[in-house]
Scaffold this active site. Structure first.
Site, PDB file in Angstrom:
ATOM      1  N   CYS A  43       0.821  -1.213   0.000  1.00  0.00           N
ATOM      2  CA  CYS A  43       0.000   0.000   0.000  1.00  0.00           C
ATOM      3  C   CYS A  43       0.856   1.264   0.000  1.00  0.00           C
ATOM      4  O   CYS A  43       0.640   2.182  -0.776  1.00  0.00           O
ATOM      5  CB  CYS A  43      -0.936  -0.007   1.209  1.00  0.00           C
ATOM      6  SG  CYS A  43      -1.905   1.483   1.339  1.00  0.00           S
ATOM      7  N   CYS A  48      -1.599   1.802  -2.965  1.00  0.00           N
ATOM      8  CA  CYS A  48      -2.594   2.862  -2.718  1.00  0.00           C
ATOM      9  C   CYS A  48      -2.009   4.270  -2.655  1.00  0.00           C
ATOM     10  O   CYS A  48      -2.538   5.200  -3.278  1.00  0.00           O
ATOM     11  CB  CYS A  48      -3.318   2.639  -1.392  1.00  0.00           C
ATOM     12  SG  CYS A  48      -3.407   0.974  -0.816  1.00  0.00           S
ATOM     13  N   LYS A  51      -0.148   5.497  -5.908  1.00  0.00           N
ATOM     14  CA  LYS A  51      -1.205   5.525  -6.937  1.00  0.00           C
ATOM     15  C   LYS A  51      -2.082   6.765  -6.780  1.00  0.00           C
ATOM     16  O   LYS A  51      -2.404   7.456  -7.730  1.00  0.00           O
ATOM     17  CB  LYS A  51      -2.029   4.226  -6.826  1.00  0.00           C
ATOM     18  CG  LYS A  51      -3.195   4.056  -7.755  1.00  0.00           C
ATOM     19  CD  LYS A  51      -4.506   4.656  -7.307  1.00  0.00           C
ATOM     20  CE  LYS A  51      -4.974   4.353  -5.938  1.00  0.00           C
ATOM     21  NZ  LYS A  51      -5.503   3.025  -5.698  1.00  0.00           N
ATOM     22  N   TYR A 178      -9.650  -3.126 -10.535  1.00  0.00           N
ATOM     23  CA  TYR A 178      -9.221  -1.898  -9.855  1.00  0.00           C
ATOM     24  C   TYR A 178      -8.032  -1.239 -10.562  1.00  0.00           C
ATOM     25  O   TYR A 178      -8.067  -0.065 -10.928  1.00  0.00           O
ATOM     26  CB  TYR A 178      -8.741  -2.238  -8.433  1.00  0.00           C
ATOM     27  CG  TYR A 178      -9.812  -2.474  -7.411  1.00  0.00           C
ATOM     28  CD1 TYR A 178     -10.256  -1.436  -6.607  1.00  0.00           C
ATOM     29  CD2 TYR A 178     -10.338  -3.744  -7.209  1.00  0.00           C
ATOM     30  CE1 TYR A 178     -11.198  -1.657  -5.624  1.00  0.00           C
ATOM     31  CE2 TYR A 178     -11.288  -3.976  -6.232  1.00  0.00           C
ATOM     32  CZ  TYR A 178     -11.723  -2.931  -5.438  1.00  0.00           C
ATOM     33  OH  TYR A 178     -12.658  -3.149  -4.474  1.00  0.00           O
ATOM     34  N   GLU A 182      -7.909   2.269 -12.660  1.00  0.00           N
ATOM     35  CA  GLU A 182      -7.211   3.400 -12.030  1.00  0.00           C
ATOM     36  C   GLU A 182      -6.068   3.901 -12.920  1.00  0.00           C
ATOM     37  O   GLU A 182      -5.917   5.099 -13.141  1.00  0.00           O
ATOM     38  CB  GLU A 182      -6.704   2.982 -10.648  1.00  0.00           C
ATOM     39  CG  GLU A 182      -7.872   2.737  -9.696  1.00  0.00           C
ATOM     40  CD  GLU A 182      -7.476   2.363  -8.272  1.00  0.00           C
ATOM     41  OE1 GLU A 182      -8.327   2.471  -7.381  1.00  0.00           O
ATOM     42  OE2 GLU A 182      -6.327   1.945  -8.044  1.00  0.00           O
ATOM     43  N   ARG A 205     -15.992  -6.170 -12.074  1.00  0.00           N
ATOM     44  CA  ARG A 205     -16.939  -7.204 -11.628  1.00  0.00           C
ATOM     45  C   ARG A 205     -17.136  -7.073 -10.117  1.00  0.00           C
ATOM     46  O   ARG A 205     -16.175  -6.867  -9.378  1.00  0.00           O
ATOM     47  CB  ARG A 205     -16.337  -8.574 -11.953  1.00  0.00           C
ATOM     48  CG  ARG A 205     -17.256  -9.735 -11.757  1.00  0.00           C
ATOM     49  CD  ARG A 205     -16.495 -11.029 -11.972  1.00  0.00           C
ATOM     50  NE  ARG A 205     -16.009 -11.205 -13.338  1.00  0.00           N
ATOM     51  CZ  ARG A 205     -16.760 -11.579 -14.364  1.00  0.00           C
ATOM     52  NH1 ARG A 205     -18.037 -11.821 -14.189  1.00  0.00           N
ATOM     53  NH2 ARG A 205     -16.250 -11.718 -15.571  1.00  0.00           N
ATOM     54  N   GLY A 263      -5.089  -9.287 -11.455  1.00  0.00           N
ATOM     55  CA  GLY A 263      -5.270  -9.834 -10.117  1.00  0.00           C
ATOM     56  C   GLY A 263      -3.950 -10.097  -9.394  1.00  0.00           C
ATOM     57  O   GLY A 263      -2.873 -10.020  -9.996  1.00  0.00           O
ATOM     58  N   ALA A 342     -13.470   1.605  -2.705  1.00  0.00           N
ATOM     59  CA  ALA A 342     -13.487   2.651  -3.731  1.00  0.00           C
ATOM     60  C   ALA A 342     -12.554   2.277  -4.857  1.00  0.00           C
ATOM     61  O   ALA A 342     -11.566   1.570  -4.660  1.00  0.00           O
ATOM     62  CB  ALA A 342     -13.056   3.981  -3.129  1.00  0.00           C
ATOM     63  N   HIS A 437     -26.412  22.421   1.709  1.00  0.00           N
ATOM     64  CA  HIS A 437     -26.535  22.959   0.360  1.00  0.00           C
ATOM     65  C   HIS A 437     -25.574  24.118   0.133  1.00  0.00           C
ATOM     66  O   HIS A 437     -25.396  24.929   1.033  1.00  0.00           O
ATOM     67  CB  HIS A 437     -27.979  23.453   0.174  1.00  0.00           C
ATOM     68  CG  HIS A 437     -28.264  23.939  -1.203  1.00  0.00           C
ATOM     69  ND1 HIS A 437     -28.377  23.079  -2.285  1.00  0.00           N
ATOM     70  CD2 HIS A 437     -28.442  25.196  -1.683  1.00  0.00           C
ATOM     71  CE1 HIS A 437     -28.633  23.803  -3.367  1.00  0.00           C
ATOM     72  NE2 HIS A 437     -28.673  25.079  -3.034  1.00  0.00           N
ATOM     73  N   GLU A 442     -25.487  16.220  -0.627  1.00  0.00           N
ATOM     74  CA  GLU A 442     -26.894  16.429  -0.233  1.00  0.00           C
ATOM     75  C   GLU A 442     -27.837  15.496  -0.998  1.00  0.00           C
ATOM     76  O   GLU A 442     -28.951  15.223  -0.554  1.00  0.00           O
ATOM     77  CB  GLU A 442     -27.317  17.891  -0.402  1.00  0.00           C
ATOM     78  CG  GLU A 442     -27.419  18.369  -1.824  1.00  0.00           C
ATOM     79  CD  GLU A 442     -27.828  19.838  -1.917  1.00  0.00           C
ATOM     80  OE1 GLU A 442     -28.780  20.248  -1.222  1.00  0.00           O
ATOM     81  OE2 GLU A 442     -27.188  20.585  -2.690  1.00  0.00           O
TER      82      GLU A 442
END
Ligand code: NDP
Length: 448
Positions: A43, A48, A51, A178, A182, A205, A263, A342, A437, A442
C-alpha cells in the site's frame, strides 16, 4: 525467561504486519519483524499511496481545462513526468522512514532480510541465522499474477508503474479491475493513448452494474478504448524499444508500455509453509480461522496472504485484532460486513453494502433510489460528465442495504455515509436529515 528468542516474529512489514507488530510490542511482547524489501508494504511503497498521488497529478489536466470557465488562463501549461515520479518516490521514502521509526519507537526489532519458516516456532533468515518465536505471524501480502503467454515477461505490473523512465505515449492495459481502471484514468489524464483489454465483457466485476456502465461511458467519452472478450496471444519487443502486442489472432497493435493487471495472488512461494505443515486453499491463500490462526497452533496469518478481503484497512484490522487477542487478553475478530471500498478511477467509484443485483437475489422485495445529476462544478465548467448515486433499501423495513456512488469525491462522501449503512439506519433517517446545500453529498438525503 522465555525459551524462545521472541514472543512474536512477524514476516512482512506491510499494513497488517506493522500494525500487529507495533500493537503487540505496546502490550509488552518482545517482537521482531522481517522485511525483504521496504517497511510499509504494498500500500505504502507500490500501491494505494503512490497511486493516489498519480491520480491527483493526472487530474490537474481536467482542472486546468475547467479553470477557463472560472476565469483562469494558463500560458504554456506543461507536464513533467520525471518531476511527479521523483516527488512521489521521495514521499514513499519519507513514509518508509516514518513506518520504520514508529516500529523502532515501539521497540520492535526490524530485520531487513527475507525469512523462511523452518518449523512451528522457527524461522530462518537469508543471512543463515535461525531464530525462534512463541508465535509466528505471516503477513507477506499478495503479488501480481501474469497470465501465461509468449512475451508476458516484457509486460509490466503495477509494481513497476511508479518507476517508468518516461511517460508512455501508448499504453495497453490487460484486466478490467481496480488497477486497470485506475491506471487507465491516470495515463489518460496525463495525455497517453490508453486501451484496456479484458478477458470478459465487464469492468469492475462485483460493483453495481449502473456504476460500472457509467464509468465505461465516461471513460469512452474521455478517449479510453476498451476491448472486451479479448486475450493476449503474444508480445514482441520492437527495435525502437516499444512492443508489438498480438491479441485475438489479429495484427499487432503497438504500445510503449503494456501493463498487466489481472489480479494478485498470495505471496507464499519460498515461505517454507510446508516445513511447518501450514495449510493453504486452492488459490494458494493461507487458511485461517476467525482469529487468524492457521492449522498450526503457533502460526497465524493476516492480510492479503489469507485472501479474505484484499484491502489495506482490512489487513490493519486483522493485525490489530490479532495483537489484542494474543497479547492483551482481549479476544477480537474482524467484522467483514459492510466494508466500504473505492476505485480511484476518474471519476471515482465508492460503494458499501449490497449491489442492486445482490439485494434482489437475497431479499427479493427491495426499493432502488437513484440520483443522476451533473455536479455544479462540472455544469459550470461545461463538462458533460454526470454523477450517479444509488441507494438500495429493503422494502418492508426501510433499512439501507447498499449505497453506491460515482462522481467527484465519491470516496470522501461515502466513508461518512458508510457509518450509517453499517449502523443499520433506514432511508427515513437520511430523509430526516436536512440537506447541506450546495453540495454533491446532499443528494444522499434528497432521494425520491
Ligand atoms: P482485480 O481482481 O480487481 O481485477 C482483475 C481483472 O483481471 C478482472 O477484470 C479479471 O477479469 C481479469 N483477469 C483475472 N484473471 C485473469 C486471467 N487469468 N487472464 C486474463 N484476465 C484475468 O485485480 P487488480 O489486479 O486490478 O487488483 C488486484 C487487487 O488489488 C484487487 O482485487 C484489490 O483488492 C486490490 N486493489 C485495490 C484498490 C483499491 O482499493 N482502490 C486499488 C488497486 C488494487 P473478469 O472481468 O473476468 O473478472
Amino acid at each position: 525467561m522465555s525459551k524462545y528468542d521472541y514472543d512474536l516474529f512477524v514476516i512482512g512489514a506491510g499494513s497488517g504486519g506493522t500494525r500487529a507488530a507495533r500493537v503487540s510490542a505496546s502490550y509488552g511482547a518482545k517482537v521482531a519483524v522481517a522485511e525483504e524489501y521496504r517497511v510499509g508494504g504494498t500500500c505504502v511503497i507500490r500501491g494505494c499511496v503512490p497511486k493516489k498521488m498519480l491520480v491527483y497529478g493526472s487530474h490537474f489536466s481536467e482542472d486546468l481545462e475547467d479553470g477557463k470557465n472560472f476565469g483562469w488562463t494558463w500560458e504554456n501549461a506543461k507536464f513533467d513526468w520525471t518531476k511527479l515520479r521523483d516527488h512521489i518516490l521521495s514521499d514513499v521514502d519519507r513514509l518508509n522512514n516514518a513506518y520504520t521509526e514508529t516500529l523502532k519507537n515501539h521497540d520492535v526489532e526490524i530485520i531487513l532480510e527475507r525469512a523462511e519458516i523452518v518449523g512451528p516456532h522457527e524461522v530462518k533468515l537469508s543471512s543463515g541465522k535461525t531464530v525462534t518465536a512463541k508465535y509466528i505471524l505471516i503477513a507477506v501480502g499478495a503479488w501480481p499474477v501474469k497470465p501465461d503467454f509468449p512475451g508476458s515477461e516484457l509486460a509490466q505490473t503495477s509494481n513497476e508503474m511508479f518507476h517508468l523512465e518516461k511517460l508512455p505515449k501508448k499504453v495497453i492495459i490487460a484486466g478490467g479491475g481496480y488497477i486497470a481502471n485506475e491506471f487507465a484514468g491516470i495515463f489518460n489524464g496525463l495525455g497517453s493513448e490508453v486501451t484496456v483489454v479484458n478477458r470478459s465483457d465487464v469492468i469492475l466485476r462485483g460493483y453495481d452494474e449502473s456504476l460500472r456502465d457509467r464509468l465505461l461511458q465516461i471513460s469512452l467519452a474521455k478517449g479510453i478504448s476498451y476491448k472486451f472478450n479479448c486475450t493476449f496471444d503474444k508480445i514482441e519487443q520492437r527495435d525502437d524499444g516499444g512492443f508489438d502486442v498480438y491479441m485475438d489472432g489479429k495484427d499487432a497493435v503497438q504500445a510503449d508500455v503494456v501493463l498487466i493487471a489481472t489480479g494478485r495472488s498470495p505471496k507464499i512461494q519460498g515461505l517454507g509453509l510446508e516445513n511447518a505443515g501450514v495449510e493453504t486453499n486452492e488459490k494458494g491463500a493461507i487458511k485461517v480461522d476467525e482469529y487468524s490462526q492457521t492449522n498450526v497452533d503457533s502460526i497465524y496469518a493476516v492480510g492479503d496472504v489469507t485472501d479474505r478481503v484484499q484491502l489495506t484497512p482490512v489487513a490493519i484490522r486483522e493485525g490489530q485484532a490479532f495483537a489484542d487477542t494474543m497479547f492483551n487478553n482481549d479476544p477480537k475478530t474482524v467484522d467483514y460486513r459492510c466494508i466500504p471500498s473505492a476505485v480511484f478511477s476518474q471519476p471515482p467509484i465508492a460503494s458499501v453494502g449490497l449491489t442492486e443485483g445482490e439485494a434482489r437475489t437475497q431479499y427479493g422485495n427491495i426499493k432502488v433510489y437513484s440520483s443522476d445529476f451533473r455536479a455544479m462544478r462540472n455544469a459550470f465548467a461545461d463538462r458533460p460528465e454526470r454523477s450517479l448515486y444509488k441507494m438500495i433499501v429493503e422494502a418492508t423495513s426501510d433499512k439501507i442495504l447498499g449505497l453506491h456512488m460515482i462522481g467527484p469525491d465519491a470516496p470522501e462522501i461515502l466513508q461518512a455515509a458508510a457509518i450509517a449503512v453499517k449502523a443499520g439506519l433506514t432511508k427515513q433517517a437520511f430523509d430526516d436529515t436536512v440537506a447541506l446545500h450546495p453540495s454533491m453529498a446532499e443528494e444522499l438525503v434528497l432521494f425520491k
